[in-house]
Design a protein around this motif. Structure first.
Motif, PDB file in Angstrom:
ATOM      1  N   ILE A  22      70.545  13.469 -13.803  1.00 40.18           N
ATOM      2  CA  ILE A  22      70.126  13.620 -15.190  1.00 40.18           C
ATOM      3  C   ILE A  22      69.376  12.359 -15.567  1.00 40.18           C
ATOM      4  N   GLU A  23      68.115  12.506 -15.879  1.00 42.88           N
ATOM      5  CA  GLU A  23      67.236  11.363 -16.136  1.00 42.88           C
ATOM      6  C   GLU A  23      67.129  11.067 -17.629  1.00 42.88           C
ATOM      7  N   PHE A  24      68.184  10.525 -18.222  1.00 39.34           N
ATOM      8  CA  PHE A  24      68.159  10.095 -19.620  1.00 39.34           C
ATOM      9  C   PHE A  24      68.343   8.596 -19.671  1.00 39.34           C
ATOM     10  N   SER A  25      67.629   7.960 -20.573  1.00 43.80           N
ATOM     11  CA  SER A  25      67.794   6.525 -20.770  1.00 43.80           C
ATOM     12  C   SER A  25      67.878   6.267 -22.261  1.00 43.80           C
ATOM     13  N   ARG A  56      72.100  13.752 -28.795  1.00 47.53           N
ATOM     14  CA  ARG A  56      71.167  14.315 -27.811  1.00 47.53           C
ATOM     15  C   ARG A  56      71.808  15.520 -27.123  1.00 47.53           C
ATOM     16  N   LYS A  57      70.949  16.396 -26.608  1.00 50.36           N
ATOM     17  CA  LYS A  57      71.417  17.573 -25.875  1.00 50.36           C
ATOM     18  C   LYS A  57      70.581  17.729 -24.621  1.00 50.36           C
ATOM     19  N   ALA A  58      71.237  18.074 -23.520  1.00 46.79           N
ATOM     20  CA  ALA A  58      70.551  18.347 -22.258  1.00 46.79           C
ATOM     21  C   ALA A  58      70.807  19.808 -21.903  1.00 46.79           C
ATOM     22  N   LYS A 104      80.212   8.929 -19.699  1.00 46.21           N
ATOM     23  CA  LYS A 104      78.845   8.749 -19.216  1.00 46.21           C
ATOM     24  C   LYS A 104      78.631   9.626 -17.978  1.00 46.21           C
ATOM     25  N   ALA A 144      75.699  15.020 -26.262  1.00 42.10           N
ATOM     26  CA  ALA A 144      76.071  13.607 -26.211  1.00 42.10           C
ATOM     27  C   ALA A 144      76.618  13.171 -27.566  1.00 42.10           C
ATOM     28  N   ARG A 150      75.700  11.026 -15.160  1.00 42.84           N
ATOM     29  CA  ARG A 150      74.382  10.777 -14.579  1.00 42.84           C
ATOM     30  C   ARG A 150      73.918  11.862 -13.610  1.00 42.84           C
ATOM     31  N   ILE A 204      73.384   9.562 -20.765  1.00 44.33           N
ATOM     32  CA  ILE A 204      73.963  10.490 -21.730  1.00 44.33           C
ATOM     33  C   ILE A 204      75.485  10.367 -21.722  1.00 44.33           C
TER      34      ILE A 204
END
Length: 103
Positions: free
Chosen positions: A44-47, A27-29, A96, A23, A98, A50
């Motif tokens: 993808i559950e980021f808040s 951040r990294k997923a 973005k 991101a 999700r 991402i």
């Protein structure tokens, strides 16, 4: 029984495909699955959401057909395709994301 123990022993050695997303805020997923099976749509559950500007897809798996494509979606439940590609590392304009699919 020996065959069962052998299969259990080698199970962790099976490689998995990997999808890494970076991101713009650092951040990294990391997503992965054992074997080459598609994982269907995954949210993808980021808040906050991402904002992806780089993706790396490593499709290699052992003993099964490798998945060939990953897709990134603007909305949850794989709605509104934003990006699609195959194995490799890709820089992109921040977007973005999700949800995603691998197949």
């Amino acid at each position: 029984m020996k065959a069962t123990l052998f299969l259990i022993a080698i199970t962790p050695l099976v490689s998995a495909w990997n999808l890494d997303l970076w991101a713009s805020d650092g951040r990294k997923a990391h997503m992965h699955a054992r074997g080459g099976d598609s994982n269907g749509c995954q949210n993808i559950e980021f808040s906050p959401v991402i904002n992806v500007n780089k993706a790396k897809f490593s499709p290699a798996t052992d003993w099964v057909k490798d998945p060939g494509t990953f897709e990134l979606y603007v909305n949850k439940n794989c709605d509104k395709l934003s990006y699609r590609n195959d194995g490799g590392t890709y820089n992109m304009k921040a977007r973005k994301i999700r949800s995603y699919k691998v197949y």
